[in-house]
Enzyme design. Structure first.
Site, PDB file in Angstrom:
ATOM      1  N   GLY A 250       2.631  -4.820  -8.119  1.00  0.00           N
ATOM      2  CA  GLY A 250       2.747  -5.102  -6.695  1.00  0.00           C
ATOM      3  C   GLY A 250       2.592  -6.584  -6.427  1.00  0.00           C
ATOM      4  N   GLY A 252       1.729  -9.501  -2.899  1.00  0.00           N
ATOM      5  CA  GLY A 252       1.355  -9.670  -1.499  1.00  0.00           C
ATOM      6  C   GLY A 252       1.363 -11.138  -1.142  1.00  0.00           C
ATOM      7  N   VAL A 257       0.317  -8.671  -9.004  1.00  0.00           N
ATOM      8  CA  VAL A 257      -0.509  -7.873  -9.913  1.00  0.00           C
ATOM      9  C   VAL A 257       0.387  -7.271 -10.992  1.00  0.00           C
ATOM     10  CG1 VAL A 257      -2.141  -5.970 -10.146  1.00  0.00           C
ATOM     11  CG2 VAL A 257      -2.079  -7.300  -8.030  1.00  0.00           C
ATOM     12  N   LYS A 272      -4.448  -9.698 -11.944  1.00  0.00           N
ATOM     13  CA  LYS A 272      -3.982 -10.260 -10.678  1.00  0.00           C
ATOM     14  C   LYS A 272      -3.884 -11.768 -10.791  1.00  0.00           C
ATOM     15  CE  LYS A 272      -4.616 -10.046  -5.690  1.00  0.00           C
ATOM     16  NZ  LYS A 272      -5.238  -9.276  -4.587  1.00  0.00           N
ATOM     17  N   ASP A 367     -12.253  -8.094   3.242  1.00  0.00           N
ATOM     18  CA  ASP A 367     -10.806  -7.878   3.333  1.00  0.00           C
ATOM     19  C   ASP A 367     -10.453  -6.419   3.041  1.00  0.00           C
ATOM     20  OD1 ASP A 367      -8.153  -8.701   3.762  1.00  0.00           O
ATOM     21  OD2 ASP A 367      -7.823  -9.011   1.617  1.00  0.00           O
ATOM     22  N   ASN A 372      -6.149  -2.360  -0.476  1.00  0.00           N
ATOM     23  CA  ASN A 372      -7.244  -2.659  -1.402  1.00  0.00           C
ATOM     24  C   ASN A 372      -8.061  -1.425  -1.772  1.00  0.00           C
ATOM     25  OD1 ASN A 372      -6.716  -5.372  -1.755  1.00  0.00           O
ATOM     26  ND2 ASN A 372      -7.975  -6.023  -0.031  1.00  0.00           N
TER      27      ASN A 372
END
Length: 513
Positions: A250, A252, A257, A272, A367, A372
């Site tokens: 993924g 963002g 990651v 990551k 966060d 997450n």
């Protein structure tokens, strides 16, 4: 001495006041009680007039749809016409304005002057020089240790000493880092990226073009990550090696990651990669590493464990547990945008158990959001785990993430408690209570706690609008559960649950009702 920004009020009702900032923070100006500079007797000042985000030595200002606008060096920004509503004034046509030393901010009768004091760090090793610089060589500030080295080198090899900015790395003493030049050079493409970096900020940097390319290309970030794993060094460990990088899991706003295999035991892990949005000084990098080491102590079945981490230049990597089921937001997509209570209930209790463990160890997430929360299957059973503990919080507080409150990072803002804007630096565990309740709200309804609209500034929505009761979103949510979630989402910190333990006890009772 780290970089510092000082706001000096030079005229108006609060003339003479100063607001100093030596770390990433926010500053609100207006008539509201939550504003840091509050003026109640000036008709040209709006309730929430503007937000200023400081990440020394940088600063951004955004007008929040005020009636009369904000003047920066006599140029009007924001504001609205007499026939426009406050919502129309708060639209995205008021972008953040970068500020620099000497800029003047004027609202009504109040004028604020901005002063920027660059960091006082050694140009050779990056060490903090304290209040005063040592003697200099061609205007390059040096600490006592590096000054001594230069004096020795000058005596022994006078012909090799050149101005710091022009001296080739090969001529530096072998045991010392190269002198930090005045230009900011991209560590990937080698071009001068000084125009992307504010005056007074020096360090290693990945330029905007390379950052976008690394994330967009299928092999761009993977190639950089391989270099990091091969070259990065921990002060107490040899070069980190032994990972085979596999597919991308993924990406963002802050990183990418990958799935990988640890060759020593054939264990599947996730790695990551995060790229700083500013030039990274070595001193700041060391402080960040110490903070991240605290999160490595978290060991709980519902927390994604951080195994090791490292950095090279402006790129940081983190080796973590691999979770086979992906993130909660991916599961929500499979269920047409929201999770059924039967599936979400056990997850919520597990998540709260992991969050309690972190808070007991004095670690705040800051966060929390569906992206997450990860799912992992073991022995035929699925369990939820919280990921990225400390990463976003420490990355943000170190300033590496650039501007987050004025940068329109909407995915995170939607799960942000109001006090994360008004008390940016002093966020407490009770803010995680709000954010995890907002996460549960989104899991169950597929919607956000507030009405975020494309044409309205999200910061303005957070500051001015109350959360919407969850049963207004979905009347099928059981009343006991709705009451618990709504109570956890009180904007007044003193009125919501004060701990995750309180929330967990009430949620467990509601789910069993």
């Amino acid at each position: 001495m780290p970089a510092k920004v000082v706001l000096e009020v030079t005229s108006g009702a609060i003339a003479g006041r100063q607001f100093p900032f030596d770390a990433h923070d926010t500053f609100l100006f207006g008539r509201h009680t939550a504003c840091h500079a509050r003026l109640t007797d000036d008709p040209k000042v709006s309730r929430n007039h503007f937000i200023l985000e400081v990440n020394p030595p940088d600063a951004n200002l955004r007008d929040l749809g005020s009636r009369n606008g904000t003047y920066i060096n006599d140029t009007k920004h924001g504001g609205r016409a007499a026939d426009e509503t406050a919502e129309q004034g708060g639209s995205y046509n008021h972008p953040a304005v970068p500020l620099k030393h000497g800029d003047s901010i004027r609202v009504g009768k109040t004028t604020i002057r901005m002063h920027v004091y660059p960091a006082q760090r050694c140009r050779r090793c990056g060490a903090d020089l304290g209040g005063d610089a040592a003697d200099t060589v061609d205007f390059a500030m040096l600490c006592d240790g590096c000054q001594s080295l230069v004096e020795v080198a000058t005596t022994q090899h006078p012909a090799t000493i050149r101005p710091a900015a022009a001296q080739p790395p090969a001529e530096q003493p072998a045991a010392q880092p190269p002198i930090m030049g005045t230009a900011v050079v991209c560590s990937q493409c080698g071009k001068d990226a000084a125009q992307e970096v504010s005056d007074g900020r020096r360090g290693q940097y990945v330029c905007n073009a390379c950052r976008g390319q690394l994330v967009a290309e299928s092999d761009g970030a993977r190639s950089l990550l391989r270099d990091l794993l091969r070259n990065a060094r921990d002060p107490h460990q040899p070069a980190i090696q032994g990972y085979t990088i596999d597919k991308k899991l993924g990406e963002g706003g802050m990183g990418v990651v990958y799935q990988a295999v640890r060759e020593s035991d054939n264990q599947t892990v996730a790695i990551k990669l995060m790229l700083a949005r500013i030039a990274v000084e070595e001193a700041a990098k060391r402080i960040f590493a110490r903070e991240i080491d605290i999160t490595r102590q978290l060991k709980h079945p519902h927390v994604v464990r951080l195994h090791e981490h490292g950095a090279q230049g402006g790129a940081f990597y983190f080796v973590m547990d691999y979770c086979s089921g992906g993130s909660v937001d991916q599961w929500m997509a499979k269920y047409k945008g929201k999770l059924p209570l039967k599936a979400a209930g056990p997850m919520m209790l597990q998540i709260l158990a992991g969050l309690q463990h972190a808070h007991a160890n004095k670690v705040i997430h800051r966060d929390l959001k569906p992206q997450n929360i990860l799912l992992h299957q073991a022995d035929g059973r699925w369990s939820a785990r919280i990921s990225d503990f400390g990463l976003a919080k420490n990355f943000e507080q170190a300033g590496f993430s650039g501007m987050t409150a004025t940068g329109q990072m909407g995915g995170t803002l939607c799960f942000m408690a109001r006090e994360q804007l008004t008390h940016f630096r002093s966020v407490q565990p009770v803010s995680d209570v709000w954010s995890i309740a907002a996460t549960f709200y989104n899991m169950l309804t597929g919607q956000f706690t507030r009405n975020f609209r494309k044409d309205v500034d999200p910061v303005r929505v957070i500051l001015n609008e109350e959360p919407i009761s969850i049963r207004q979103r979905d009347p099928s949510i059981p009343q006991p559960l709705a009451e618990v979630i709504d109570h956890a989402l009180q904007d007044d910190q003193s009125k919501r649950y004060q701990s995750v333990a309180e929330l967990e006890a009430e949620l467990r009772r509601a789910l069993s009702a």
